[in-house]
Design an enzyme around this catalytic site. Structure first.
Site, PDB file in Angstrom:
ATOM      1  N   LYS A 194       0.866  -1.177   0.000  1.00  0.00           N
ATOM      2  CA  LYS A 194       0.000   0.000   0.000  1.00  0.00           C
ATOM      3  C   LYS A 194       0.899   1.222   0.000  1.00  0.00           C
ATOM      4  CE  LYS A 194      -3.556   2.506   2.486  1.00  0.00           C
ATOM      5  NZ  LYS A 194      -4.578   2.473   3.541  1.00  0.00           N
ATOM      6  N   LYS A 247      -2.105  -1.458  -3.889  1.00  0.00           N
ATOM      7  CA  LYS A 247      -2.983  -0.285  -3.852  1.00  0.00           C
ATOM      8  C   LYS A 247      -2.165   0.974  -3.943  1.00  0.00           C
ATOM      9  CE  LYS A 247      -6.012   1.996  -0.615  1.00  0.00           C
ATOM     10  NZ  LYS A 247      -6.496   2.012   0.724  1.00  0.00           N
TER      11      LYS A 247
HETATM   12  C1  PBG Z   1      -7.334   3.786   5.469  1.00  0.00           C
HETATM   13  C2  PBG Z   1      -7.653   3.497   4.038  1.00  0.00           C
HETATM   14  C3  PBG Z   1      -7.462   4.395   2.981  1.00  0.00           C
HETATM   15  C4  PBG Z   1      -8.001   3.796   1.848  1.00  0.00           C
HETATM   16  C5  PBG Z   1      -8.490   2.542   2.230  1.00  0.00           C
HETATM   17  N1  PBG Z   1      -8.254   2.377   3.592  1.00  0.00           N
HETATM   18  C6  PBG Z   1      -6.900   5.763   2.975  1.00  0.00           C
HETATM   19  C7  PBG Z   1      -5.568   5.994   3.517  1.00  0.00           C
HETATM   20  O1  PBG Z   1      -4.748   5.101   3.686  1.00  0.00           O
HETATM   21  O2  PBG Z   1      -5.299   7.162   3.812  1.00  0.00           O
HETATM   22  C8  PBG Z   1      -8.049   4.436   0.494  1.00  0.00           C
HETATM   23  C9  PBG Z   1      -9.067   3.926  -0.472  1.00  0.00           C
HETATM   24  C10 PBG Z   1      -9.344   4.810  -1.621  1.00  0.00           C
HETATM   25  O3  PBG Z   1      -8.699   5.863  -1.840  1.00  0.00           O
HETATM   26  O4  PBG Z   1     -10.261   4.471  -2.383  1.00  0.00           O
HETATM   27  N2  PBG Z   1      -6.685   2.837   6.181  1.00  0.00           N
END
Ligand code: PBG
Length: 324
Positions: A194, A247
Site C-alpha cells: 500500500k 494499492k
Molecule cells: C485507510 C484506508 C485508505 C483507503 C483505504 N483504507 C486511505 C488511507 O490510507 O489514507 C483508500 C481507499 C481509496 O482511496 O479508495 N486505512
C-alpha cells in the site's frame, strides 16, 4: 510478409477466441462508505458514491447482489466523539462497522463481507496507528489494538479481514488473535503493498479522515519502490495472509505484475478513489467515454495479474458486462 498479426484481429469471433484476459462480476469487491445517520450524503469528489445510512447500506448490498457482485468492503465515517487518541471505538462490539456486518449477514448471509483494519476512522489524529506525544506512529502498540479490532469484526460475522494500516507484524498478530478467539476460518486479505499515494484524496474527503498532521509516509510505501513490495510479500506469506493486495492499481500495474510473479497467493488490486474520480470527472466533461475507460482500466488491472479488484465501479461494471 509471412507474419501478419492483423489476421488474428480480423473478426469479432477471432478476437474473442484469442482474448487472454476477461472481466467478470465474480472478480469485484464493492467498497461502501457507511455512517450511522438516517440520511445519505453525496460525496462531491466521487460522483455516484454516497455515505450510506444503515437502511441504504442494506439496499445497496441487495442491489449489488442483484447485479452479481457478491462481496462488499465497509468503510465507516465516525462522529468526532468516536475519534480518540487510543482508537478504542475500533473494537466496540456495538460499533457502526460491527452492527453493519451483523445487519448485512442477518439479511443476506450469502454476501462476503470484507472489513478494513486500521485506526484512521477512530483516531483523533486521523492516522492509521497510535501516535506518540512526539508525533511518531507507534508500531507494536498499534498492532495490539488492530488485533482487537479484527477479532471484534470477526465476532460480528466478517468473512475477510483486510488490514490496510501497514504496521509491521500485524498480519501474524491478527492471525494468532483470530485463531485464539476461534476464528480460524476467517481470512486475511493483507494490504501488502500500500503506497503513500495522493490518489486516496477523495476517500479521505468521503470519510473526513485526512491525517491531522504530516502524511503517512513512515508506514505506507514510497511510490518510487517495487523491490520493497517483494519484502512485504515475504512477511505476509510467513505471517499467514490468504490474499495479497496492491494499492492503488492503475499507476502500479508493474507492482501487480511483480507480485503476481513472486507469489502463488491470490492477488487483489484496489482501484482507489482518485482513480475513480479522474475517470468520472473526465467522463462528466465529455472528454472520455466512461463505460469504455472504466472497463479498459479494469481489464488492464486483471491483465497485470490481479485476481480480485476492489472498485467503486463494481455494480456499474457488472451491469455493463451483463449487457454484453
Ligand atoms: C485507510 C484506508 C485508505 C483507503 C483505504 N483504507 C486511505 C488511507 O490510507 O489514507 C483508500 C481507499 C481509496 O482511496 O479508495 N486505512
Amino acid at each position: 510478409m509471412l507474419s501478419r498479426p492483423r489476421r488474428n484481429r480480423r473478426s469479432a469471433w477471432i478476437r474473442s477466441a484469442h482474448r487472454e484476459t476477461w472481466l467478470s462480476a465474480d472478480h469485484f469487491i464493492y467498497p461502501l462508505f457507511i455512517h450511522a445517520e438516517s440520511h445519505d450524503l453525496e460525496i462531491a469528489s466521487m460522483p455516484g458514491c454516497r455515505r450510506l445510512s444503515p437502511n441504504s447500506t442494506l439496499s445497496e448490498v441487495e442491489g449489488a447482489l442483484h447485479d452479481g457482485v457478491g462481496a462488499v468492503v465497509l468503510f465507516p465515517a465516525e462522529p468526532d466523539g468516536h475519534k480518540t487518541d487510543d482508537g478504542r471505538h475500533a473494537y466496540a462490539s456495538d460499533g457502526l462497522v460491527q452492527r453493519t456486518i451483523q445487519a448485512i449477514k442477518a439479511r443476506f448471509p450469502e454476501v462476503t463481507v470484507v472489513t478494513d483494519v486500521a485506526l484512521d476512522p477512530y483516531s483523533s489524529m486521523g492516522h492509521d496507528g497510535l501516535v506518540s506525544p512526539d508525533g511518531r506512529i507507534l508500531n507494536d502498540e498499534t498492532v495490539d489494538v488492530l488485533v482487537k479490532q479484527a477479532v471484534s469484526q470477526a465476532q460480528a460475522g466478517a468473512d475477510i479481514i483486510a488490514p490496510s494500516d501497514m504496521m509491521d507484524g500485524r498480519v501474524g498478530a491478527i492471525r494468532r488473535g483470530l485463531d485464539t478467539a476461534g476464528f480460524s476460518e476467517v481470512s486475511i486479505l493483507s494490504y501488502t503493498a500500500k503506497y503513500a499515494s495522493a490518489f486516496y484524496g477523495p476517500f479521505r474527503d468521503a470519510l473526513d479522515s485526512h491525517p491531522g498532521f504530516g502524511d503517512k509516509s513512515t508506514y505506507q510505501m514510497d511510490p518510487a519502490n517495487v523491490r520493497e513490495a517483494l519484502r512485504e510479500i515475504e512477511a505476509d506469506e510467513l505471517e499467514g495472509a490468504d490474499m495479497l493486495m496492491v494499492k492503488p492499481a492503475m499507476a502500479y500495474l508493474d507492482v501487480i505484475r511483480a507480485m503476481r510473479e513472486a507469489t502463488v497467493l491470490p492477488i487483489a488490486a484496489y482501484q482507489v478513489s482518485g482513480e475513480y474520480a479522474m475517470l468520472k470527472a473526465a467522463a462528466e466533461r465529455g472528454w472520455l467515454d466512461e463505460r469504455k475507460v472504466a472497463l479498459e482500466s479494469l481489464v488492464a488491472i486483471r491483465r497485470a495479474g490481479a485476481d480480485v479488484i476492489l472498485t467503486y465501479f463494481a455494480r456499474q461494471a457488472a451491469r455493463w458486462l451483463a449487457e454484453g
